[in-house]
Design a protein around this motif. Structure first.
Motif, PDB file in Angstrom:
ATOM      1  N   ARG A  34      32.897  48.934  43.675  1.00  0.00           N
ATOM      2  CA  ARG A  34      33.307  49.355  42.336  1.00  0.00           C
ATOM      3  C   ARG A  34      34.655  48.745  41.951  1.00  0.00           C
ATOM      4  O   ARG A  34      34.859  48.333  40.805  1.00  0.00           O
ATOM      5  CB  ARG A  34      33.342  50.879  42.254  1.00  0.00           C
ATOM      6  CG  ARG A  34      31.950  51.509  42.172  1.00  0.00           C
ATOM      7  CD  ARG A  34      32.011  52.981  41.812  1.00  0.00           C
ATOM      8  NE  ARG A  34      32.681  53.764  42.836  1.00  0.00           N
ATOM      9  CZ  ARG A  34      32.098  54.304  43.907  1.00  0.00           C
ATOM     10  NH1 ARG A  34      30.805  54.107  44.096  1.00  0.00           N
ATOM     11  NH2 ARG A  34      32.776  55.024  44.766  1.00  0.00           N
ATOM     12  N   LYS A  36      35.857  45.919  43.044  1.00  0.00           N
ATOM     13  CA  LYS A  36      35.615  44.495  42.813  1.00  0.00           C
ATOM     14  C   LYS A  36      35.032  44.273  41.414  1.00  0.00           C
ATOM     15  O   LYS A  36      35.453  43.375  40.689  1.00  0.00           O
ATOM     16  CB  LYS A  36      34.659  43.967  43.887  1.00  0.00           C
ATOM     17  CG  LYS A  36      34.431  42.490  43.848  1.00  0.00           C
ATOM     18  CD  LYS A  36      33.530  42.066  45.005  1.00  0.00           C
ATOM     19  CE  LYS A  36      33.232  40.594  44.959  1.00  0.00           C
ATOM     20  NZ  LYS A  36      32.339  40.166  46.041  1.00  0.00           N
ATOM     21  N   GLU A  37      34.072  45.091  41.029  1.00  0.00           N
ATOM     22  CA  GLU A  37      33.476  44.997  39.696  1.00  0.00           C
ATOM     23  C   GLU A  37      34.512  45.297  38.611  1.00  0.00           C
ATOM     24  O   GLU A  37      34.553  44.632  37.575  1.00  0.00           O
ATOM     25  CB  GLU A  37      32.289  45.949  39.572  1.00  0.00           C
ATOM     26  CG  GLU A  37      31.076  45.540  40.371  1.00  0.00           C
ATOM     27  CD  GLU A  37      29.970  46.588  40.336  1.00  0.00           C
ATOM     28  OE1 GLU A  37      30.088  47.571  39.565  1.00  0.00           O
ATOM     29  OE2 GLU A  37      28.997  46.428  41.081  1.00  0.00           O
ATOM     30  N   ALA A  38      35.360  46.294  38.860  1.00  0.00           N
ATOM     31  CA  ALA A  38      36.400  46.646  37.884  1.00  0.00           C
ATOM     32  C   ALA A  38      37.393  45.499  37.718  1.00  0.00           C
ATOM     33  O   ALA A  38      37.811  45.177  36.592  1.00  0.00           O
ATOM     34  CB  ALA A  38      37.117  47.920  38.320  1.00  0.00           C
ATOM     35  N   SER A  40      36.798  42.343  38.228  1.00  0.00           N
ATOM     36  CA  SER A  40      36.100  41.272  37.518  1.00  0.00           C
ATOM     37  C   SER A  40      36.044  41.560  36.020  1.00  0.00           C
ATOM     38  O   SER A  40      36.286  40.665  35.194  1.00  0.00           O
ATOM     39  CB  SER A  40      34.692  41.122  38.085  1.00  0.00           C
ATOM     40  OG  SER A  40      33.969  40.173  37.363  1.00  0.00           O
ATOM     41  N   GLU A  41      35.734  42.796  35.651  1.00  0.00           N
ATOM     42  CA  GLU A  41      35.684  43.171  34.233  1.00  0.00           C
ATOM     43  C   GLU A  41      37.062  43.062  33.581  1.00  0.00           C
ATOM     44  O   GLU A  41      37.192  42.618  32.438  1.00  0.00           O
ATOM     45  CB  GLU A  41      35.140  44.596  34.079  1.00  0.00           C
ATOM     46  CG  GLU A  41      33.673  44.742  34.428  1.00  0.00           C
ATOM     47  CD  GLU A  41      32.770  43.966  33.486  1.00  0.00           C
ATOM     48  OE1 GLU A  41      33.066  43.902  32.275  1.00  0.00           O
ATOM     49  OE2 GLU A  41      31.761  43.427  33.969  1.00  0.00           O
ATOM     50  N   LYS A  42      38.100  43.462  34.299  1.00  0.00           N
ATOM     51  CA  LYS A  42      39.455  43.370  33.763  1.00  0.00           C
ATOM     52  C   LYS A  42      39.840  41.911  33.544  1.00  0.00           C
ATOM     53  O   LYS A  42      40.415  41.547  32.510  1.00  0.00           O
ATOM     54  CB  LYS A  42      40.458  44.040  34.696  1.00  0.00           C
ATOM     55  CG  LYS A  42      41.878  44.042  34.137  1.00  0.00           C
ATOM     56  CD  LYS A  42      42.841  44.736  35.062  1.00  0.00           C
ATOM     57  CE  LYS A  42      44.243  44.813  34.541  1.00  0.00           C
ATOM     58  NZ  LYS A  42      44.752  43.736  33.773  1.00  0.00           N
ATOM     59  N   GLU A  44      37.834  39.439  32.993  1.00  0.00           N
ATOM     60  CA  GLU A  44      37.045  38.956  31.856  1.00  0.00           C
ATOM     61  C   GLU A  44      37.677  39.407  30.539  1.00  0.00           C
ATOM     62  O   GLU A  44      37.749  38.649  29.572  1.00  0.00           O
ATOM     63  CB  GLU A  44      35.598  39.453  31.967  1.00  0.00           C
ATOM     64  CG  GLU A  44      34.655  38.850  30.973  1.00  0.00           C
ATOM     65  CD  GLU A  44      34.411  37.369  31.183  1.00  0.00           C
ATOM     66  OE1 GLU A  44      34.131  36.679  30.184  1.00  0.00           O
ATOM     67  OE2 GLU A  44      34.517  36.898  32.329  1.00  0.00           O
ATOM     68  N   GLY A  45      38.137  40.652  30.501  1.00  0.00           N
ATOM     69  CA  GLY A  45      38.817  41.155  29.307  1.00  0.00           C
ATOM     70  C   GLY A  45      40.109  40.405  29.023  1.00  0.00           C
ATOM     71  O   GLY A  45      40.398  40.063  27.867  1.00  0.00           O
ATOM     72  N   ASP A  46      40.886  40.126  30.069  1.00  0.00           N
ATOM     73  CA  ASP A  46      42.122  39.346  29.897  1.00  0.00           C
ATOM     74  C   ASP A  46      41.804  37.949  29.380  1.00  0.00           C
ATOM     75  O   ASP A  46      42.526  37.407  28.538  1.00  0.00           O
ATOM     76  CB  ASP A  46      42.887  39.259  31.222  1.00  0.00           C
ATOM     77  CG  ASP A  46      43.473  40.594  31.646  1.00  0.00           C
ATOM     78  OD1 ASP A  46      43.550  41.524  30.803  1.00  0.00           O
ATOM     79  OD2 ASP A  46      43.848  40.716  32.833  1.00  0.00           O
ATOM     80  N   LYS A  47      40.743  37.359  29.884  1.00  0.00           N
ATOM     81  CA  LYS A  47      40.333  36.024  29.442  1.00  0.00           C
ATOM     82  C   LYS A  47      39.990  36.044  27.952  1.00  0.00           C
ATOM     83  O   LYS A  47      40.398  35.155  27.205  1.00  0.00           O
ATOM     84  CB  LYS A  47      39.126  35.561  30.261  1.00  0.00           C
ATOM     85  CG  LYS A  47      38.543  34.246  29.823  1.00  0.00           C
ATOM     86  CD  LYS A  47      37.299  33.924  30.633  1.00  0.00           C
ATOM     87  CE  LYS A  47      36.424  32.951  29.902  1.00  0.00           C
ATOM     88  NZ  LYS A  47      35.130  32.768  30.562  1.00  0.00           N
TER      89      LYS A  47
END
Length: 146
Positions: A34, A36-38, A40-42, A44-47
């Motif tokens: 979880r 690791k997924e969080a 990755s999502e963060k 992606e949001g920063d990107k």
């Protein structure tokens, strides 16, 4: 149980409780997945934020360029109209005389604006350009342009 006359075909398990260490290990595995997924999502949001910010900056620069182009076009149109009106109103003048007069006027407006600033420490030293401007100004006065 077959020896006692029982044949067990199925067994229903309702509560399975592994050892505490096994449960803790499984919980840590799930928690790390979880996290690791969080992460990755963060990321992606920063990107997305960086990309959108760059797009907005590019659009702002484009619109600024469009504004500058329109401003310059308006200035040229205004100068063209001024030259046309001045040529018809004042006889014995040509476009070059009028452009010289406009340039001198803009030069003096610039000097006035620079000198009007409160902490102005600009010094203008005469050079050949200033001599040319002074000659044009004197010629314009002599010809009665102003």
């Amino acid at each position: 149980m077959n020896a006692y006359g029982y044949l067990i075909l199925n067994a229903l398990v309702t509560d399975m409780s592994p050892d505490l260490r096994v449960r803790n290990a499984m919980n840590e595995i799930n928690a790390s997945k979880r996290l690791k997924e969080a992460a990755s999502e963060k990321a992606e949001g920063d990107k997305v934020l960086v990309v959108k910010s760059a797009e907005a900056a590019a659009e702002a620069k484009y619109l600024s360029g469009v504004g500058v182009a329109r401003q310059r076009k308006a200035i040229v149109d205004g100068l063209r109209e001024s030259i046309s009106l001045f040529t018809t109103a004042v006889h014995n003048t040509n476009s070059k005389d009028i452009v010289d007069l406009l340039l001198i006027t803009q030069y003096f407006d610039m000097l006035k604006d620079v000198g009007a600033r409160p902490n102005c420490s600009t010094v203008f030293i005469p050079d050949e350009e200033d001599d040319i401007i002074a000659d044009k100004l004197n010629n314009a006065k002599k010809s009665g342009l102003f």
